[in-house]
Design an enzyme around this catalytic site. Structure first.
Site, PDB file in Angstrom:
ATOM      1  N   GLN A   1      -6.454  -2.020  -1.208  1.00 21.07           N
ATOM      2  CA  GLN A   1      -5.338  -1.081  -1.188  1.00 21.07           C
ATOM      3  C   GLN A   1      -5.177  -0.298  -2.494  1.00 21.07           C
ATOM      4  O   GLN A   1      -4.565   0.765  -2.488  1.00 21.07           O
ATOM      5  CB  GLN A   1      -4.047  -1.814  -0.850  1.00 21.07           C
ATOM      6  CG  GLN A   1      -4.041  -2.349   0.580  1.00 21.07           C
ATOM      7  CD  GLN A   1      -2.768  -3.086   0.922  1.00 21.07           C
ATOM      8  OE1 GLN A   1      -2.636  -4.273   0.655  1.00 21.07           O
ATOM      9  NE2 GLN A   1      -1.813  -2.394   1.510  1.00 21.07           N
TER      10      GLN A   1
ATOM     11  N   HIS B   1     -14.583   4.645   7.250  1.00 18.45           N
ATOM     12  CA  HIS B   1     -15.628   5.680   7.220  1.00 18.45           C
ATOM     13  C   HIS B   1     -16.131   6.020   8.618  1.00 18.45           C
ATOM     14  O   HIS B   1     -16.477   7.168   8.900  1.00 18.45           O
ATOM     15  CB  HIS B   1     -16.820   5.236   6.363  1.00 18.45           C
ATOM     16  CG  HIS B   1     -16.467   5.100   4.910  1.00 18.45           C
ATOM     17  ND1 HIS B   1     -17.177   4.328   4.029  1.00 18.45           N
ATOM     18  CD2 HIS B   1     -15.454   5.655   4.188  1.00 18.45           C
ATOM     19  CE1 HIS B   1     -16.625   4.400   2.825  1.00 18.45           C
ATOM     20  NE2 HIS B   1     -15.575   5.205   2.899  1.00 18.45           N
TER      21      HIS B   1
ATOM     22  N   ASN C   1      -4.832 -14.239   2.915  1.00 17.54           N
ATOM     23  CA  ASN C   1      -3.560 -13.556   3.116  1.00 17.54           C
ATOM     24  C   ASN C   1      -3.302 -13.273   4.591  1.00 17.54           C
ATOM     25  O   ASN C   1      -4.120 -12.653   5.266  1.00 17.54           O
ATOM     26  CB  ASN C   1      -3.568 -12.218   2.364  1.00 17.54           C
ATOM     27  CG  ASN C   1      -2.248 -11.471   2.512  1.00 17.54           C
ATOM     28  OD1 ASN C   1      -1.230 -11.905   1.987  1.00 17.54           O
ATOM     29  ND2 ASN C   1      -2.258 -10.370   3.248  1.00 17.54           N
ATOM     30  N   GLU C   2      -2.158 -13.731   5.085  1.00 12.95           N
ATOM     31  CA  GLU C   2      -1.664 -13.405   6.429  1.00 12.95           C
ATOM     32  C   GLU C   2      -2.718 -13.539   7.526  1.00 12.95           C
ATOM     33  O   GLU C   2      -3.114 -12.535   8.153  1.00 12.95           O
ATOM     34  CB  GLU C   2      -1.064 -11.996   6.456  1.00 12.95           C
ATOM     35  CG  GLU C   2       0.168 -11.847   5.577  1.00 12.95           C
ATOM     36  CD  GLU C   2       0.936 -10.550   5.841  1.00 12.95           C
ATOM     37  OE1 GLU C   2       0.426  -9.677   6.560  1.00 12.95           O
ATOM     38  OE2 GLU C   2       2.063 -10.420   5.344  1.00 12.95           O
TER      39      GLU C   2
ATOM     40  N   ASP D   1     -11.337   4.771  -0.567  1.00 14.55           N
ATOM     41  CA  ASP D   1     -12.469   5.036  -1.472  1.00 14.55           C
ATOM     42  C   ASP D   1     -12.025   5.159  -2.938  1.00 14.55           C
ATOM     43  O   ASP D   1     -12.705   4.694  -3.837  1.00 14.55           O
ATOM     44  CB  ASP D   1     -13.188   6.341  -1.080  1.00 14.55           C
ATOM     45  CG  ASP D   1     -13.982   6.185   0.219  1.00 14.55           C
ATOM     46  OD1 ASP D   1     -13.923   5.103   0.831  1.00 14.55           O
ATOM     47  OD2 ASP D   1     -14.654   7.163   0.615  1.00 14.55           O
TER      48      ASP D   1
ATOM     49  N   ASN E   1       5.095 -14.540   3.103  1.00 11.69           N
ATOM     50  CA  ASN E   1       5.387 -13.099   3.115  1.00 11.69           C
ATOM     51  C   ASN E   1       6.438 -12.823   4.184  1.00 11.69           C
ATOM     52  O   ASN E   1       6.309 -13.291   5.322  1.00 11.69           O
ATOM     53  CB  ASN E   1       4.136 -12.292   3.489  1.00 11.69           C
ATOM     54  CG  ASN E   1       3.071 -12.302   2.400  1.00 11.69           C
ATOM     55  OD1 ASN E   1       3.270 -12.895   1.334  1.00 11.69           O
ATOM     56  ND2 ASN E   1       1.947 -11.664   2.665  1.00 11.69           N
TER      57      ASN E   1
ATOM     58  N   ARG F   1       0.416 -10.765  -8.677  1.00 12.21           N
ATOM     59  CA  ARG F   1      -0.415 -11.252  -7.573  1.00 12.21           C
ATOM     60  C   ARG F   1      -1.363 -10.125  -7.164  1.00 12.21           C
ATOM     61  O   ARG F   1      -0.909  -9.062  -6.714  1.00 12.21           O
ATOM     62  CB  ARG F   1       0.473 -11.669  -6.387  1.00 12.21           C
ATOM     63  CG  ARG F   1      -0.335 -12.077  -5.184  1.00 12.21           C
ATOM     64  CD  ARG F   1       0.474 -12.556  -3.992  1.00 12.21           C
ATOM     65  NE  ARG F   1      -0.443 -12.759  -2.893  1.00 12.21           N
ATOM     66  CZ  ARG F   1      -0.361 -12.193  -1.697  1.00 12.21           C
ATOM     67  NH1 ARG F   1       0.658 -11.415  -1.377  1.00 12.21           N
ATOM     68  NH2 ARG F   1      -1.286 -12.422  -0.795  1.00 12.21           N
TER      69      ARG F   1
ATOM     70  N   TYR G   1       9.227  -9.656   5.762  1.00 12.32           N
ATOM     71  CA  TYR G   1       9.751  -8.289   5.711  1.00 12.32           C
ATOM     72  C   TYR G   1      10.850  -8.016   6.741  1.00 12.32           C
ATOM     73  O   TYR G   1      11.780  -7.283   6.479  1.00 12.32           O
ATOM     74  CB  TYR G   1       8.619  -7.280   5.999  1.00 12.32           C
ATOM     75  CG  TYR G   1       7.562  -7.191   4.934  1.00 12.32           C
ATOM     76  CD1 TYR G   1       6.477  -8.062   4.916  1.00 12.32           C
ATOM     77  CD2 TYR G   1       7.632  -6.229   3.936  1.00 12.32           C
ATOM     78  CE1 TYR G   1       5.489  -7.967   3.940  1.00 12.32           C
ATOM     79  CE2 TYR G   1       6.648  -6.121   2.953  1.00 12.32           C
ATOM     80  CZ  TYR G   1       5.583  -7.001   2.959  1.00 12.32           C
ATOM     81  OH  TYR G   1       4.618  -6.910   1.994  1.00 12.32           O
TER      82      TYR G   1
ATOM     83  N   GLU H   1       5.353 -11.940  -0.856  1.00 18.35           N
ATOM     84  CA  GLU H   1       5.559 -10.510  -0.570  1.00 18.35           C
ATOM     85  C   GLU H   1       6.925 -10.287   0.057  1.00 18.35           C
ATOM     86  O   GLU H   1       7.347 -11.060   0.928  1.00 18.35           O
ATOM     87  CB  GLU H   1       4.521  -9.968   0.428  1.00 18.35           C
ATOM     88  CG  GLU H   1       3.168  -9.720  -0.145  1.00 18.35           C
ATOM     89  CD  GLU H   1       2.198  -9.118   0.857  1.00 18.35           C
ATOM     90  OE1 GLU H   1       2.636  -8.324   1.728  1.00 18.35           O
ATOM     91  OE2 GLU H   1       1.007  -9.451   0.776  1.00 18.35           O
TER      92      GLU H   1
ATOM     93  N   HIS I   1      -8.051 -10.881   0.878  1.00 19.77           N
ATOM     94  CA  HIS I   1      -6.980 -10.072   1.473  1.00 19.77           C
ATOM     95  C   HIS I   1      -7.636  -9.039   2.394  1.00 19.77           C
ATOM     96  O   HIS I   1      -7.628  -7.841   2.129  1.00 19.77           O
ATOM     97  CB  HIS I   1      -6.154  -9.417   0.362  1.00 19.77           C
ATOM     98  CG  HIS I   1      -4.800  -8.907   0.770  1.00 19.77           C
ATOM     99  ND1 HIS I   1      -3.626  -9.307   0.151  1.00 19.77           N
ATOM    100  CD2 HIS I   1      -4.426  -8.018   1.711  1.00 19.77           C
ATOM    101  CE1 HIS I   1      -2.590  -8.680   0.703  1.00 19.77           C
ATOM    102  NE2 HIS I   1      -3.052  -7.881   1.656  1.00 19.77           N
TER     103      HIS I   1
HETATM  104  C1  NOJ Z   1       1.560  -7.428   4.229  1.00 22.29           C
HETATM  105  C2  NOJ Z   1       0.184  -7.240   3.671  1.00 22.29           C
HETATM  106  O1  NOJ Z   1      -0.216  -8.392   3.005  1.00 22.29           O
HETATM  107  C3  NOJ Z   1       0.059  -6.016   2.765  1.00 22.29           C
HETATM  108  O2  NOJ Z   1      -1.291  -5.780   2.558  1.00 22.29           O
HETATM  109  C4  NOJ Z   1       0.770  -4.822   3.387  1.00 22.29           C
HETATM  110  O3  NOJ Z   1       0.597  -3.675   2.630  1.00 22.29           O
HETATM  111  C5  NOJ Z   1       2.248  -5.161   3.534  1.00 22.29           C
HETATM  112  N1  NOJ Z   1       2.372  -6.268   4.446  1.00 22.29           N
HETATM  113  C6  NOJ Z   1       3.112  -4.011   4.065  1.00 22.29           C
HETATM  114  O4  NOJ Z   1       2.733  -3.714   5.369  1.00 22.29           O
END
Ligand code: NOJ
Length: 493
Positions: free
Chosen positions: A41, A61, A188-189, A74, A329, A99, A331, A396, A144
Site C-alpha cells: 500500500q 497490471h 494480516n486479516e 507501482d 483490527n 506497524r 472498523y 488497526e 499483508h
Molecule cells: C484492513 C487492512 O488491513 C488494510 O490493508 C486496509 O487498508 C484497511 N483495512 C482499510 O480498508
C-alpha cells in the site's frame, strides 16, 4: 442556609464526577499507541533491483479495471525511497510504535528462501535503523496480502504447499530481523484474504472458488500461521525474546430483532471465531456452531463431506495456543438477521444471514464502514468472554476521507472508538495493551485505489515527490499521545 448547603454538595459531586470522568480517559501505564501501514500500500518500487512479482503486482497490471480509479501500487506513496520522511511523521506524532509489513518478494525475489535479496534485506534494516534512532518500536507484520505470484500459480492459499513456503520465509525474517524486532505478526486479516481473494474475487488473486475455496484458504492460512509461530518458538524465542501473534479483524454484529439472540453470535463466529477459536480457545479447532452449520448445509446439497475441511487431532494441537497476543483490527458494525425467502442459495451463505447497516449509523466515504463505536467495546467484551484475558493489541482502527485536510470526521471517529476502548479496559477489565491508527499516511486502498484515503498525513499522488501534509487530526492526536489523556477534538466528536 439550606440552599447554600445543597449547592455546595451538588458542586462537590459535580467536581468529583468530572474528575472521575477525566480519569477514565487517561491511558493505562505502559499502554502503547502507534500507527500502521502495509508494504504494497505504501512502498512502490514494485520492480526495483531484483524484487519479484507479487499477486498484487499481477492483479493490478493484468486488468486496471479491477481497481476503481485504474491505479496500482507501482509507486504508491513511494515509501521505499521516502521512509526517512515517514519516520519523521511518526516522530512528529510521538507514537510508541510503527506497524509496517514486509514484502515477501522484496526479501525473497523468487519466493523461495534460497535466494535472499541484499537490497530487500537492507531496505528494512535501514527502516529499522531509522526507527531505532527515533526511539520508535517496530511492530512487524510478516505477510499483508502480497505473496509471490509464482506461488499463486501453484494455487496460492488454496494449496497446502504454502504452509512450508510461508514457514521458510518467516524463518528468514526471524533470522535477519528478530534480534531487533520484539513484536511480530504473522498474517494480516486472514478472512479478508480468503473471502475477497478466493470467494468474491475483488482482491488479488481475484478468484471465485466458492465457499469451499474460501474455507480451504482459511485452513491453509491457519496452518501457515502456526508453522511460523512454532519456528519462532523453537528456533528463535530463547535468544530473541519477542512476542508473536496473528492479526484477525472483526466487525461487530447486532441482531436486528431483539428476540433473536443467535444471529449475532453466528455472524461473529463465522467472521472471527473461525480463526480465533482454533488458536485462542482451550479446545482448539473451529467453533462447533460453524462446523455444524456447514456440515448440515453441505449434506443438504448432496456433498459427500462438509465443505469446511477437517483438522486432524495433530493439527488441532499444533495450531492451539500459537499466539502470544491477539492483533485485532476493527472498523465497522452490521445488523444481522436470518435469511428468509431470499433467492440466495445456502451454498453462498453458510451462515444463513443477511447483513445491513442501521440507517442511523453515520456514513463514511467507505461504503461498508459506518461509525458505531459501541462495536469496538462489544467486540472486546466478547473476546474476553470467549477466550479469557488474552492480551489484545488493537492493530488497526480508522476511517477514510476523500482528500481533504480538514478531517473532522476522522477526529470524531478516533475519539469515540478510543473512548470505547478505554471503557472496555477500565469498566470491563479487558486486557488491551495497544492501539493503532490505520493509517500513518494516505495509501493504495486495494480495489478502491487512491480514492479512499485513510492517512493521518495527506499524500499528493500527482506530485512526483509524493508530498506529505498533516491533516487536521494530527495536532489533536499528537496531544492525546503526549498527554496520554483522551481529550475531545475542538470541533467535538
Ligand atoms: C484492513 C487492512 O488491513 C488494510 O490493508 C486496509 O487498508 C484497511 N483495512 C482499510 O480498508
Amino acid at each position: 442556609m439550606y440552599n447554600c448547603y445543597c449547592l455546595f454538595i451538588s458542586l462537590f459531586y459535580y467536581i468529583s464526577l468530572v474528575h472521575a470522568d477525566e480519569d477514565n480517559w487517561i491511558f493505562p501505564d505502559g499502554f502503547l499507541i502507534g500507527a500502521a501501514t502495509s508494504a504494497y500500500q505504501i512502498e512502490g518500487a514494485w520492480n526495483t533491483s531484483d524484487k519479484g512479482e507479487s499477486v498484487w503486482d499481477r492483479f493490478t497490471h493484468a486488468d486496471s479495471g479491477r481497481i476503481e480509479d485504474g491505479s496500482n501500487g507501482d509507486v504508491a506513496a513511494d515509501s521505499f525511497h521516502r521512509y526517512k520522511e515517514d519516520v519523521q511523521l511518526l516522530k512528529q506524532l510521538g507514537v510508541d510504535f510503527y506497524r509496517f509489513s514486509l514484502s515477501w518478494t522484496r526479501i525473497l525475489p523468487t519466493g523461495y528462501a534460497n535466494v535472499i535479496s541484499k537490497v530487500g534485506i537492507k531496505y528494512y534494516h535501514d527502516l529499522l535503523d531509522e526507527l531505532e534512532k527515533n526511539d520508535i518500536k517496530p511492530f512487524v507484520t510478516i505477510y499483508h496480502w502480497d505473496h509471490p505470484q509464482l506461488f499463486q500459480d501453484m494455487g496460492g492459499w488454496a494449496s497446502e504447499a504454502m504452509v512450508d513456503l510461508f514457514g521458510d520465509y518467516a524463518r528468514v525474517v526471524f533470522k535477519e530481523y528478530g534480534h531487533r524486532v520484539k513484536f511480530f505478526f504473522t498474517i494480516n486479516e486472514p478472512d479478508v484474504i480468503c473471502e475477497t481473494g478466493y470467494y468474491l474475487g475483488i482482491k488479488a488473486p481475484g478468484l471465485q472458488l466458492g465457499r469451499y475455496g474460501q474455507y480451504v484458504c482459511a485452513h491453509n492460512l491457519l496452518k501457515a500461521h502456526a508453522r511460523a509461530y512454532h519456528i519462532y518458538n523453537e528456533e528463535f524465542r530463547a535468544q530473541q525474546k519477542g512476542k508473536i501473534g496473528i492479526v484477525i479483524h472483526s466487525h461487530y454484529y447486532y441482531s436486528k430483532y431483539g428476540n433473536d439472540t443467535v444471529s449475532e453470535d453466528v455472524a461473529w463466529q463465522f467472521a472471527f471465531g473461525k480463526y480465533a477459536h482454533p488458536i485462542f480457545s482451550k479446545e482448539g479447532d473451529y467453533p462447533d456452531s460453524i462446523k455444524r452449520r456447514i456440515a448440515e448445509n453441505s449434506k443438504f446439497e448432496g456433498l459427500l463431506r462438509s465443505r469446511l475441511p477437517t483438522f486432524s487431532r495433530e493439527w488441532v494441537d499444533y495450531i492451539k495456543g500459537t499466539s502470544d497476543v491477539l492483533g485485532f483490527n476493527h472498523y465497522n458494525s452490521y445488523n444481522v438477521e436470518p435469511i428468509l425467502g431470499s433467492n440466495k442459495t445456502i451454498y453462498e451463505n453458510d451462515d444463513g444471514l443477511v447483513y445491513t447497516h442501521d440507517p442511523k449509523w453515520p456514513k463514511t466515504p467507505t461504503s461498508w464502514l459506518r461509525i458505531v463505536p459501541s462495536g469496538l467495546l462489544d467486540n472486546l467484551r466478547k473476546i474476553k468472554d470467549n477466550y479469557g484475558d488474552i492480551e489484545v493489541y488493537i492493530t488497526e482502527n480508522g476511517i477514510a476521507d476523500t482528500g481533504e485536510l480538514t478531517d473532522t470526521q476522522r477526529m470524531g471517529y478516533l475519539y469515540s472508538y478510543m473512548k470505547a476502548m478505554l471503557t472496555a479496559i477500565k469498566t470491563f477489565g479487558c486486557n488491551v495493551k495497544a492501539y493503532t491508527v490505520w493509517s500513518l499516511l494516505d495509501n493504495f486502498e486495494w480495489q478502491n485505489g487512491y480514492k479512499e484515503r485513510y492517512g493521518l498525513f495527506h499524500v499528493d499522488f500527482t506530485d512526483e515527490n509524493r508530498t506529505r501534509s498533516p491533516k487536521k487530526s494530527v495536532p489533536w492526536l499528537t496531544n492525546v499521545i503526549k498527554t496520554r489523556n483522551l481529550q475531545p477534538p475542538m470541533d467535538g466528536p
